[in-house]
Design an enzyme around this catalytic site. Structure first.
Site, PDB file in Angstrom:
ATOM      1  N   ASP A 157       0.874  -1.166   0.000  1.00 19.99           N
ATOM      2  CA  ASP A 157       0.000   0.000   0.000  1.00 19.99           C
ATOM      3  C   ASP A 157       0.917   1.222   0.000  1.00 19.99           C
ATOM      4  O   ASP A 157       2.085   1.142   0.382  1.00 19.99           O
ATOM      5  CB  ASP A 157      -0.969   0.000   1.192  1.00 19.99           C
ATOM      6  CG  ASP A 157      -2.145   0.945   0.930  1.00 19.99           C
ATOM      7  OD1 ASP A 157      -2.058   1.770  -0.009  1.00 19.99           O
ATOM      8  OD2 ASP A 157      -3.157   0.872   1.652  1.00 19.99           O
TER       9      ASP A 157
HETATM   10  C1  BGC Z   1      -4.898   3.434  -0.045  1.00 19.00           C
HETATM   11  C2  BGC Z   1      -5.023   2.412  -1.164  1.00 19.00           C
HETATM   12  C3  BGC Z   1      -4.830   3.116  -2.483  1.00 19.00           C
HETATM   13  C4  BGC Z   1      -3.483   3.802  -2.496  1.00 19.00           C
HETATM   14  C5  BGC Z   1      -3.161   4.529  -3.768  1.00 19.00           C
HETATM   15  C6  BGC Z   1      -3.641   4.261  -0.152  1.00 19.00           C
HETATM   16  O1  BGC Z   1      -3.661   5.317   0.745  1.00 19.00           O
HETATM   17  O2  BGC Z   1      -4.957   2.778   1.194  1.00 19.00           O
HETATM   18  O3  BGC Z   1      -6.260   1.780  -1.108  1.00 19.00           O
HETATM   19  O4  BGC Z   1      -4.969   2.209  -3.528  1.00 19.00           O
HETATM   20  O5  BGC Z   1      -3.450   4.761  -1.441  1.00 19.00           O
HETATM   21  O6  BGC Z   1      -3.943   5.661  -3.911  1.00 19.00           O
END
Ligand code: BGC
Length: 741
Positions: free
Chosen positions: A263
């Site tokens: 993530d």
């Molecule tokens: C989120 C993810 C997301 C990623 C990219 C993160 O903060 O938890 O779900 O895909 O950012 O935007």
């Protein structure tokens, strides 16, 4: 004759040369693993390391020298996110990156229709493909453990079986476009506050029976090509580099051959990132472009620090080769699949798909006195009250925020539907969240209103007393503390004084419909005073037309709740048993899942005195369904046999409708504690008035098994079971006993 002969010689010479020149990795007639090994053998260590981390916010490099393309990621999971700048979260300012917003995944789960999931995946996959994305960051299948989780709207509810059945066709639908899904957030990311510092303590039974099945189904049945690891910790290791979850379970037990993506900003340590199962690092904070030798991304944990360890001989390249093999597979399956389709954006088919899914997902919770559907022969003056009737909901909520080509509000949808038949007025009722911006995308709506709460109520009540029917449209929204990433709700009740507005409207007009827009359960202290309640969701582009179709009866409601609505927060097991942390902490804190496997209805079923406000699986229709007696094809089954259960279901009303018939299994006696019953089958059947259909379920040993944590295996214990056919978790229609020998 001579000429023909010459042509033949030339042609064969050319084709031999061409064949000889095609390297194995570019030859898609060769098996995938041969191509992977061939590409790997041609790459330098530097090229390999480069592929394991980002080179911009959403992109990682390929190998230019070899013609291996970059990997482009996008959020996910409800539409294709607008383009941001290379190194920033700010908008890139493109004018061709607006999309169709599909209903939130809670709505999809509420359809209880795997075909809607397939349609969803196919449609959003086509949009991703057209926008030249390799990977969609979604779908999300974290289990709904508490109604306070700010991201429940991005997930598929509280039940592992429902989420598993719904996620597989989504994955297949997306990937048939040559675009990968990235199933997230693996795993145990069940609330948002302290998402980087929460160390989840959960027993193996709950892990395997509740929190993992949907991920496993996405990987093993859906054949997901990538998985996103979660921010939080498990066994005191961050999940983005977690030996137990990534190496032992995902890649070991499940045989996952795809890519684990971190993530964004979830990577914290180079040695752990090397050995503990992470393949691609994204979103790590850096100190700007000046900090790196050539650029900031060189400072990523899996960039120069990794290369340095290799060069110094402190780590080998075994793990690196494994990571790159996985990334190459991802690229061969997507960017280098010459046969993949081209995709499409914002097509009428996509809007139609969004609307169909929405109409099947909206849930009719209560309908006393048949207030719904609204009879336009009688209702000539219609009052709509509430901010959510007009507020754009596609902007906000975190990374799932979108820039839509169009979004039709509930009020506009209703107005368009009743035009010429009834007069529609709107009253504000309350002021909730007047902001309308996320990450540089603006709604352009000015929702400011300086009137006092009482003034707003007085206005709405006066208008309500003069109307034939009142529709209150409120609920949560996408701002922090409502349904929003990186925040959780503070309680179960609606904010902004909405309960007062609803109570006042109920006194002013007995034909009151409350429409709750949310991705979470809410408390309804006014429920006895309100005859009709509809659970709407973040529907996206087609919010208005879909809701109007349900309210006016053009579509017959057929959605059912994918999670329990408790009366009080304490009736939910995560809160009843104590561990939910509201305060922010920069230190790692333990959060223990004391309730173990008793999540959602599994907990509600155990409570003798407290009944849920609305149970899991509940949803009404404008017609009625009568279930006959369920019959099993045998009284006893052995572990390698399949049991078939059939039940006739009849539409006894006077309009066409669809019913979600649910099959729960109850283990009457077992050595370990088990839930009263567990969902193990469901079918959505469409029935014309008077029509009867036989619904058939098959049960194999996996539906009877529990996870024995001492033996670390699934066990189907011989003994007596009951198959329970039901219209919801509390509306049981027929039972049939059987025995496992
Ligand atoms: C989120 C993810 C997301 C990623 C990219 C993160 O903060 O938890 O779900 O895909 O950012 O935007």
């Amino acid at each position: 004759m001579k000429k023909t002969f010459l042509t033949f010689i030339l042609a064969s010479a050319v084709s031999t040369t061409t064949m000889a020149q095609v390297p194995v990795y570019l030859d898609d007639s060769k098996p995938m693993e041969e191509r992977v090994e061939d590409a790997l053998a041609r790459m330098t260590v530097e090229e390999k390391v480069a592929m394991t981390h980002a080179q911009s916010k959403f992109c990682s490099p390929g190998v230019q020298r070899l013609g291996i393309p970059e990997v482009w990621m996008t959020d996910g999971p409800h539409g294709i996110r607008p383009e941001v700048l290379w190194d920033e979260w700010d908008q890139a300012g493109w004018t061709n990156d607006s999309c169709v917003a599909y209903p939130a995944l809670t709505c999809l789960a509420a359809t209880w229709n795997p075909e809607m999931s397939r349609l969803y995946g196919k449609s959003i996959g086509e949009e991703a493909r057209y926008r030249k994305k390799t990977v969609i960051l979604g779908p999300g299948v974290n289990i709904y453990r508490t109604p306070l989780n700010g991201r429940n709207f991005e997930y598929m509810g509280e039940d592992p079986y429902l989420a598993s059945r719904m996620v597989v066709p989504y994955v297949e639908g997306v990937q048939q476009n040559g675009v990968a899904v990235c199933v997230k957030h693996f795993a145990l990311n069940n609330h948002e506050v302290n998402r980087h510092t929460t160390n989840v303590i959960v027993d193996d039974r709950a892990l395997y029976e509740i929190y993992l099945p949907a991920f496993k189904a996405a990987v093993q049945e859906g054949k997901a090509w990538s998985v996103m690891a979660a921010y939080n910790l498990y066994k005191n290791q961050h999940l983005c580099h977690n030996q137990y979850m990534l190496n032992d379970i995902l890649k070991g037990e499940w045989g996952f051959d795809g890519v684990v993506v971190s993530d964004w900003g979830g990577t914290h340590d180079t040695p752990q990132a090397i050995t503990n199962g992470l393949d691609m690092e994204f979103g790590t904070w850096t100190d700007g472009l000046s900090g790196g030798a050539s650029k900031a991304y060189d400072n990523y944990y899996l960039a120069h620090p990794y290369l340095k360890l290799i060069k110094e001989g402190k780590v080998g390249t075994k793990e690196l080769d494994d990571k790159v093999r996985r990334i190459l597979r991802l690229i061969f399956r997507t960017e280098m699949d010459r046969n993949r389709p081209y995709g499409s954006m914002n097509s009428e088919e996509h809007y139609a798909a969004a609307r169909r899914i929405a109409e099947e997902g909206i849930v009719l919770l209560k309908n006393e006195g048949n207030v719904l559907p609204i009879d336009l022969n009688k209702v000539k003056k219609l009052l709509v009250v509430g901010e959510n009737a007009v507020k754009m909901m596609t902007v906000g909520g975190g990374s799932s925020s979108l820039k839509v080509q169009r979004e039709i509000s509930p009020l506009d949808g209703i107005k368009a539907r009743v035009a010429g038949k009834a007069e529609v007025q709107w009253a504000r009722g309350y002021v909730g969240d007047a902001s309308g911006e996320y990450n540089g995308v603006v709604t352009g709506q000015d929702l400011r209103d300086n009137r006092s709460p009482q003034e707003l109520i007085d206005e709405a009540v006066k208008m309500a007393s003069e109307a034939d029917c009142v529709i209150f449209i409120g609920g949560l929204n996408k701002s922090a503390g409502q349904d929003c990433e990186d925040s959780d709700r503070k309680g179960l009740n609606l904010s902004y004084g909405q309960d007062n507005v609803i109570a006042a409207l109920a006194k002013a007009n007995k034909n009151l419909v409350v429409v709750n827009i949310s991705g979470n359960a809410i408390a309804m202290p006014w429920i006895k005073e309100v005859p009709a309640v509809v659970q709407d969701w973040y529907i996206g582009s087609e919010a208005g037309p879909a809701l109007a179709a349900i309210l006016m009866g053009d579509a017959n409601p057929s959605g059912k709740l994918p999670f329990t609505f408790p009366v009080r927060l304490e009736d939910n097991s995560a809160h009843a048993l104590g561990e939910f942390v509201y305060e922010r902490s920069n230190e790692v804190i333990d959060v223990k899942y004391n309730e173990s496997i008793f999540v959602g209805y599994r907990w509600a079923d155990k409570q003798k005195k407290v009944k849920p406000l609305f149970p899991f699986g509940h949803g009404l229709s404008y017609t009625t369904f009568v279930y006959g007696k369920a019959v099993a094809d045998k009284k006893e089954m052995s572990a390698d046999e399949v049991l078939t259960i059939t039940v006739p279901v009849t539409n006894t009303g006077n309009r066409e409708g669809a019913e979600v018939v649910q099959l729960y299994i109850s283990d009457l006696k077992s050595s370990l504690p088990r839930p009263v019953k567990e969902l193990k089958g469901f079918a959505k059947v469409k029935l014309a008035p008077g029509e009867t259909k036989e619904v058939t379920f098959t049960i194999a040993k996996d539906a009877l098994s529990y996870f024995d944590d001492a033996r670390h295996e699934w066990v189907a214990e011989p003994g007596k079971f009951e198959a329970i056919v039901a219209a919801s978790a509390t509306d049981i229609r027929s039972k049939v006993a059987f025995e496992l020998k």
